[in-house]
Motif scaffolding. Structure first.
Motif, PDB file in Angstrom:
ATOM      1  N   LYS A  71      29.582  53.279  38.508  1.00 24.25           N
ATOM      2  CA  LYS A  71      30.042  53.293  39.904  1.00 24.25           C
ATOM      3  C   LYS A  71      29.197  54.247  40.745  1.00 24.25           C
ATOM      4  N   ASP A  72      28.552  55.216  40.124  1.00 24.44           N
ATOM      5  CA  ASP A  72      27.689  56.140  40.859  1.00 24.44           C
ATOM      6  C   ASP A  72      26.365  55.501  41.280  1.00 24.44           C
ATOM      7  N   ASP A  73      26.027  54.363  40.673  1.00 19.64           N
ATOM      8  CA  ASP A  73      24.779  53.674  40.986  1.00 19.64           C
ATOM      9  C   ASP A  73      24.898  52.742  42.186  1.00 19.64           C
ATOM     10  N   VAL A  74      26.111  52.503  42.660  1.00 18.56           N
ATOM     11  CA  VAL A  74      26.308  51.508  43.717  1.00 18.56           C
ATOM     12  C   VAL A  74      27.105  52.077  44.892  1.00 18.56           C
ATOM     13  N   SER A  75      26.852  51.484  46.042  1.00 21.03           N
ATOM     14  CA  SER A  75      27.660  51.714  47.230  1.00 21.03           C
ATOM     15  C   SER A  75      28.302  50.365  47.531  1.00 21.03           C
ATOM     16  N   VAL A  76      29.613  50.347  47.663  1.00 23.74           N
ATOM     17  CA  VAL A  76      30.332  49.106  47.929  1.00 23.74           C
ATOM     18  C   VAL A  76      30.861  49.175  49.348  1.00 23.74           C
ATOM     19  N   GLN A  77      30.579  48.140  50.119  1.00 27.67           N
ATOM     20  CA  GLN A  77      30.912  48.149  51.543  1.00 27.67           C
ATOM     21  C   GLN A  77      31.637  46.871  51.941  1.00 27.67           C
ATOM     22  N   ALA A  78      32.601  47.035  52.840  1.00 25.25           N
ATOM     23  CA  ALA A  78      33.263  45.898  53.471  1.00 25.25           C
ATOM     24  C   ALA A  78      32.641  45.712  54.845  1.00 25.25           C
ATOM     25  N   VAL A  79      32.267  44.490  55.131  1.00 22.45           N
ATOM     26  CA  VAL A  79      31.723  44.135  56.443  1.00 22.45           C
ATOM     27  C   VAL A  79      32.807  43.303  57.119  1.00 22.45           C
ATOM     28  N   ILE A  80      33.369  43.802  58.219  1.00 27.51           N
ATOM     29  CA  ILE A  80      34.533  43.184  58.842  1.00 27.51           C
ATOM     30  C   ILE A  80      34.291  43.003  60.338  1.00 27.51           C
ATOM     31  N   GLY A  81      34.879  41.946  60.883  1.00 31.52           N
ATOM     32  CA  GLY A  81      34.758  41.731  62.319  1.00 31.52           C
ATOM     33  C   GLY A  81      35.473  40.463  62.744  1.00 31.52           C
ATOM     34  N   ARG A 116      40.545  47.492  65.429  1.00 33.55           N
ATOM     35  CA  ARG A 116      40.252  47.926  66.791  1.00 33.55           C
ATOM     36  C   ARG A 116      40.354  46.773  67.786  1.00 33.55           C
ATOM     37  N   LEU A 117      40.495  45.557  67.251  1.00 34.19           N
ATOM     38  CA  LEU A 117      40.611  44.370  68.085  1.00 34.19           C
ATOM     39  C   LEU A 117      41.781  43.525  67.593  1.00 34.19           C
ATOM     40  N   SER A 118      42.323  42.716  68.476  1.00 37.34           N
ATOM     41  CA  SER A 118      43.340  41.740  68.086  1.00 37.34           C
ATOM     42  C   SER A 118      42.657  40.396  67.856  1.00 37.34           C
ATOM     43  N   GLY A 119      43.276  39.574  67.031  1.00 40.93           N
ATOM     44  CA  GLY A 119      42.748  38.236  66.797  1.00 40.93           C
ATOM     45  C   GLY A 119      42.463  37.989  65.333  1.00 40.93           C
ATOM     46  N   ARG A 120      41.679  36.948  65.088  1.00 36.28           N
ATOM     47  CA  ARG A 120      41.333  36.577  63.716  1.00 36.28           C
ATOM     48  C   ARG A 120      40.132  37.396  63.255  1.00 36.28           C
ATOM     49  N   LEU A 121      40.264  38.012  62.099  1.00 36.13           N
ATOM     50  CA  LEU A 121      39.185  38.809  61.511  1.00 36.13           C
ATOM     51  C   LEU A 121      38.774  38.208  60.180  1.00 36.13           C
ATOM     52  N   GLY A 122      37.542  38.436  59.832  1.00 35.98           N
ATOM     53  CA  GLY A 122      37.048  38.064  58.519  1.00 35.98           C
ATOM     54  C   GLY A 122      36.334  39.251  57.908  1.00 35.98           C
ATOM     55  N   TYR A 123      36.172  39.192  56.594  1.00 37.18           N
ATOM     56  CA  TYR A 123      35.398  40.255  55.959  1.00 37.18           C
ATOM     57  C   TYR A 123      34.669  39.716  54.748  1.00 37.18           C
ATOM     58  N   ALA A 124      33.619  40.414  54.397  1.00 39.52           N
ATOM     59  CA  ALA A 124      32.847  40.122  53.202  1.00 39.52           C
ATOM     60  C   ALA A 124      32.512  41.462  52.561  1.00 39.52           C
ATOM     61  N   VAL A 125      32.281  41.434  51.267  1.00 41.12           N
ATOM     62  CA  VAL A 125      31.996  42.676  50.530  1.00 41.12           C
ATOM     63  C   VAL A 125      30.591  42.578  49.947  1.00 41.12           C
ATOM     64  N   ARG A 126      29.867  43.692  50.036  1.00 45.66           N
ATOM     65  CA  ARG A 126      28.528  43.754  49.471  1.00 45.66           C
ATOM     66  C   ARG A 126      28.372  45.026  48.662  1.00 45.66           C
ATOM     67  N   ALA A 127      27.433  44.994  47.734  1.00 46.07           N
ATOM     68  CA  ALA A 127      27.077  46.168  46.941  1.00 46.07           C
ATOM     69  C   ALA A 127      25.589  46.438  47.140  1.00 46.07           C
ATOM     70  N   LEU A 128      25.272  47.705  47.274  1.00 39.03           N
ATOM     71  CA  LEU A 128      23.892  48.167  47.430  1.00 39.03           C
ATOM     72  C   LEU A 128      23.638  49.260  46.403  1.00 39.03           C
ATOM     73  N   PRO A 129      22.399  49.440  45.985  1.00 40.65           N
ATOM     74  CA  PRO A 129      22.100  50.582  45.121  1.00 40.65           C
ATOM     75  C   PRO A 129      22.392  51.888  45.863  1.00 40.65           C
ATOM     76  N   HIS A 130      22.837  52.889  45.124  1.00 39.45           N
ATOM     77  CA  HIS A 130      23.116  54.193  45.728  1.00 39.45           C
ATOM     78  C   HIS A 130      22.546  55.304  44.845  1.00 39.45           C
ATOM     79  N   HIS A 131      21.799  56.169  45.489  1.00 41.25           N
ATOM     80  CA  HIS A 131      21.273  57.370  44.823  1.00 41.25           C
ATOM     81  C   HIS A 131      21.104  58.418  45.917  1.00 41.25           C
TER      82      HIS A 131
END
Length: 147
Positions: A71-81, A116-131
């Motif tokens: 888990k220290d090798d990766v950064s996990v991020q949610a991209v939402i909007g 921060r907004l009202s309405g329909r939101l979507g999200y996706a998750v990505r992983a990137l290397p982290h060091h």
């Protein structure tokens, strides 16, 4: 100046102690590039289909299989909007996710987002290397998105 000056302090620190940090970073990078194919992501939660209101809090989850990485090798991020009629995320915001459960062969990550907004939101998750010594989060250029 915009690119070279910010890179100078990290570059300088990599060459301390007979370039030991640079050698360690190179070895880490080689290992991560070789093992990155084992990273798998599955979203483990959803945003209400009817939408959200400003101020609502949503918990986003993802289950990751990291293969031989830690888990220290990766950064996990949610991209939402907000999403358009085709489900594409517009005006994305990125939130760091935290490992909250280790199931041995997979890790559960999550983050809580205040809408921060009202309405329909979507999200996706990505992983990137982290060091800690990476100058830029997209170096090396490895990104895995949920499937």
């Amino acid at each position: 100046e915009q690119f070279y000056l910010p890179a100078h302090p990290p570059h300088h620190s990599l060459f301390q102690d007979n370039a030991r940090p640079a050698k360690e970073l190179a070895a880490w990078r080689k290992r991560v590039v070789a093992q990155w194919g084992g990273v798998r992501i599955a979203a483990d939660g959803e945003i209400p289909e009817e939408g959200v209101r400003t101020g609502d809090r949503v918990v986003l989850r993802a289950r990751l299989s990291l293969g031989q990485l830690s888990k220290d090798d990766v950064s996990v991020q949610a991209v939402i909007g907000p999403i358009d009629s085709q489900g594409q995320i517009l005006e994305p915001e990125v939130y760091e996710m935290t490992a909250v459960q280790d199931d041995g062969d997979s890790m559960l990550y999550q983050c809580e987002v205040e809408c921060r907004l009202s309405g329909r939101l979507g999200y996706a998750v990505r992983a990137l290397p982290h060091h800690p010594d990476l100058v830029h989060p997209f170096t090396p250029v490895l990104v895995t998105w949920e499937t």
